[in-house]
Motif scaffolding. Structure first.
Motif, PDB file in Angstrom:
ATOM      1  N   LEU A 206      14.090   6.497   5.878  1.00  0.00           N
ATOM      2  CA  LEU A 206      15.055   6.718   7.032  1.00  0.00           C
ATOM      3  C   LEU A 206      16.087   5.269   6.522  1.00  0.00           C
ATOM      4  O   LEU A 206      15.535   3.939   7.307  1.00  0.00           O
ATOM      5  N   TYR A 207      17.508   5.766   7.035  1.00  0.00           N
ATOM      6  CA  TYR A 207      17.971   4.227   6.178  1.00  0.00           C
ATOM      7  C   TYR A 207      19.201   4.573   7.255  1.00  0.00           C
ATOM      8  O   TYR A 207      20.411   5.346   7.434  1.00  0.00           O
ATOM      9  N   ASP A 208      18.897   3.788   7.894  1.00  0.00           N
ATOM     10  CA  ASP A 208      20.081   2.669   9.319  1.00  0.00           C
ATOM     11  C   ASP A 208      21.383   2.927   9.170  1.00  0.00           C
ATOM     12  O   ASP A 208      21.347   1.213   9.007  1.00  0.00           O
ATOM     13  N   ALA A 209      22.397   3.572   8.903  1.00  0.00           N
ATOM     14  CA  ALA A 209      23.864   2.525   7.729  1.00  0.00           C
ATOM     15  C   ALA A 209      24.403   2.067   9.739  1.00  0.00           C
ATOM     16  O   ALA A 209      26.042   2.208   8.668  1.00  0.00           O
ATOM     17  N   ALA A 210      23.824   2.056  10.704  1.00  0.00           N
ATOM     18  CA  ALA A 210      24.846   2.257  11.994  1.00  0.00           C
ATOM     19  C   ALA A 210      25.907   0.775  11.060  1.00  0.00           C
ATOM     20  O   ALA A 210      27.245   0.717  12.224  1.00  0.00           O
ATOM     21  N   TYR A 211      25.826  -0.236  10.995  1.00  0.00           N
ATOM     22  CA  TYR A 211      26.497  -1.915  10.514  1.00  0.00           C
ATOM     23  C   TYR A 211      27.610  -1.285   9.018  1.00  0.00           C
ATOM     24  O   TYR A 211      28.143  -2.202   9.264  1.00  0.00           O
ATOM     25  N   GLU A 212      27.580  -0.732   8.344  1.00  0.00           N
ATOM     26  CA  GLU A 212      28.161  -0.090   7.044  1.00  0.00           C
ATOM     27  C   GLU A 212      29.357  -0.827   7.390  1.00  0.00           C
ATOM     28  O   GLU A 212      29.433  -1.577   6.340  1.00  0.00           O
TER      29      GLU A 212
ATOM     30  N   GLU B  39       1.288  -1.496  -0.226  1.00  0.00           N
ATOM     31  CA  GLU B  39       0.200  -0.237   0.252  1.00  0.00           C
ATOM     32  C   GLU B  39       0.512   1.150  -0.212  1.00  0.00           C
ATOM     33  O   GLU B  39       1.678   0.840   0.364  1.00  0.00           O
ATOM     34  N   LYS B  40       0.586   2.831  -0.275  1.00  0.00           N
ATOM     35  CA  LYS B  40       1.369   3.095  -0.501  1.00  0.00           C
ATOM     36  C   LYS B  40       1.549   3.891   1.068  1.00  0.00           C
ATOM     37  O   LYS B  40       1.089   4.321   1.811  1.00  0.00           O
ATOM     38  N   VAL B  41       2.506   4.060   0.974  1.00  0.00           N
ATOM     39  CA  VAL B  41       3.350   4.725   2.640  1.00  0.00           C
ATOM     40  C   VAL B  41       3.967   5.823   2.306  1.00  0.00           C
ATOM     41  O   VAL B  41       4.727   6.159   1.257  1.00  0.00           O
ATOM     42  N   ASP B  42       4.654   6.931   3.088  1.00  0.00           N
ATOM     43  CA  ASP B  42       5.183   8.045   3.561  1.00  0.00           C
ATOM     44  C   ASP B  42       6.082   8.392   4.014  1.00  0.00           C
ATOM     45  O   ASP B  42       7.103   8.821   3.637  1.00  0.00           O
ATOM     46  N   ILE B  43       6.805   6.922   4.739  1.00  0.00           N
ATOM     47  CA  ILE B  43       8.141   7.115   5.542  1.00  0.00           C
ATOM     48  C   ILE B  43       7.810   5.217   5.504  1.00  0.00           C
ATOM     49  O   ILE B  43       7.393   4.226   5.678  1.00  0.00           O
ATOM     50  N   ILE B  44       9.676   4.907   5.424  1.00  0.00           N
ATOM     51  CA  ILE B  44       9.648   4.284   5.001  1.00  0.00           C
ATOM     52  C   ILE B  44      11.522   3.974   5.579  1.00  0.00           C
ATOM     53  O   ILE B  44      12.386   4.268   5.611  1.00  0.00           O
ATOM     54  N   TYR B  45      10.863   2.685   7.069  1.00  0.00           N
ATOM     55  CA  TYR B  45      12.628   2.198   7.840  1.00  0.00           C
ATOM     56  C   TYR B  45      13.553   1.372   7.088  1.00  0.00           C
ATOM     57  O   TYR B  45      12.628   0.111   6.769  1.00  0.00           O
ATOM     58  N   LEU B  46      14.594   1.307   7.072  1.00  0.00           N
ATOM     59  CA  LEU B  46      15.158   0.250   6.847  1.00  0.00           C
ATOM     60  C   LEU B  46      16.750   0.579   7.198  1.00  0.00           C
ATOM     61  O   LEU B  46      17.134   1.254   7.293  1.00  0.00           O
TER      62      LEU B  46
END
Ligand code: MLT
Length: 400
Positions: free
Chosen positions: A202-208, A164-171
């Protein structure tokens, strides 16, 4: 009569890692002679590297002189660190941007970011997931706005696009908790979705820093178009062992925009800057100098060696568990190993079994969401000796 924020009543009684810590403390109290090996919370165990220690000593001494003393710093972070981040984290990847906000760690940034978004957004959160994303949305009254994107074994733990259409995506990639990474092609699908639907990722790259394989993005901005739709969180906690020092940063390109109710576009950077100047007086000078030293020649070498050791632990854990008959994921581009519970045990049953029979602490997969049920996470941030010992103890259980 003071009224409380009743959204808090919607939360679990205690935060996942607090619940685990309490259980473990209780077990230890009742079994004082048992040597417990903690591979639960993703906390580092290696000392801060010498290059960073030296930088901190120098900064402390400076603060004791009238020339070197500093009071309030810039809320967004000192220029020396912001510049070092731009040069070392982004220019090296061919990414041009400079919209950095230094903070006291990615946990606060990931949690506080909800404040610059409106009430009516539909929010997609992967499941299982780092509990901060869910909890902070619940705290701000958005429980009903959340849709979960299942992260399934059959899809190699890569979520599918929202239906469905979402406005914010956490990855979050490499992912906490599954330890699995995302390819550039798969991440591009999310960026394209966000562009098409005017959403923000919203992209969490803490483990990059733990990525070892090719074709895995170190930053979402490696993906074409991401600069228009993505906010990225990074942290020195896992990369450079700063879990106790506290330093991270968030990148909000000025090209990332949200909408007012009347349809006008507003830079998210402007809102975050406004929030930051009101609520934050900057990360401590000494700590920012410490973070800068992460990029020095010596710092880089020393930190790389630590990461290599942690990844070696991950290998020991993963291979040992496979030998013992477990189905295991992660641990290649990540310090986390994600294993299937044996004999259809629930995550918490297996957690108890490991704690009581092997004196090893893991993190139950279901604590990260319903789709984490039937899994358990182990971290490679322990010592090598403890990683080996933990696996030997698990092997002796012969539960497969
Ligand atoms: C974890 O174990 O998931 C992490 O340590 C939590 C965190 O980074 O806050």
């Amino acid at each position: 009569m003071a009224k409380i924020n009743e959204n808090y009543l919607e939360l679990e009684d205690s935060y996942l890692f607090s619940t685990i810590a309490k259980k473990v403390a209780e077990y230890q109290k009742n079994n004082p002679d048992k040597k417990i090996i903690k591979l639960g919370i993703g906390d580092v165990t290696k000392p801060i590297v010498p290059a960073v220690i030296q930088a901190m000593h120098k900064a402390v001494d400076e603060m004791g002189t009238s020339e070197g003393f500093r009071g309030y710093g810039p809320e967004q972070g000192y220029e020396f660190l912001r510049k070092a981040i731009v040069e070392n984290e982004y220019k090296d990847l061919g990414i041009e941007l400079d919209e950095i906000f230094v903070s006291d760690g990615a946990k606060c940034d990931c949690g506080n970011i909800v404040e610059i978004f409106g009430e009516d957004n539909k929010i997609a959160i992967t499941d299982p997931v780092y509990p901060v994303y869910v909890d902070t949305n619940i705290m701000s009254g958005k429980k009903k706005n959340i849709v979960y994107l299942p992260v399934l074994e059959k899809n190699n733990f890569v979520p599918e696009l929202p239906t469905e259409k979402v406005d914010i995506i956490y990855l979050c990639f490499p992912n906490n908790p599954t330890g699995m990474a995302i390819s550039k092609q798969n991440l591009k699908k999310f960026v394209d979705y966000a562009i098409e639907n005017k959403s923000i990722i919203l992209y969490d790259a803490a483990y990059e820093a733990f990525i070892t394989e090719e074709n895995i993005p170190h930053s979402i901005y490696e993906i074409e178009g991401a600069k228009e739709v993505a906010i990225e969180f990074k942290s020195y906690s896992k990369t450079a062992g700063f879990t106790g020092l506290r330093c991270g940063y968030v990148v909000i390109p000025k090209s990332v925009k949200g909408y007012t109710k009347s349809g006008d576009l507003v830079e998210m950077n402007k809102l975050w800057n406004r929030r930051t100047t009101t609520k934050f007086n900057g990360t401590a000078y000494v700590i920012q100098r410490a973070a800068e030293a992460v990029y020095s020649e010596e710092g880089r070498k020393q930190i790389k060696a630590n990461i290599k050791d942690y990844l070696e632990n991950a290998k020991i854990i993963k291979e040992g568990l496979i030998e013992a008959g477990f189905t295991v994921y992660g641990g290649i581009n990540s310090p986390y190993v994600w294993l299937k519970t044996p004999n259809n045990m629930t995550s918490w049953e297996f957690f108890d079994e490991l704690l009581e029979k092997a004196n090893v602490v893991g993190t139950p997969g279901s604590g990260f969401g319903v789709f984490g049920e039937g899994f358990l996470r182990l971290t490679a941030f322990g010592t090598k000796e403890n990683s080996i010992e933990a696996i030997n103890r698990i092997k002796q259980l012969k539960i497969n």
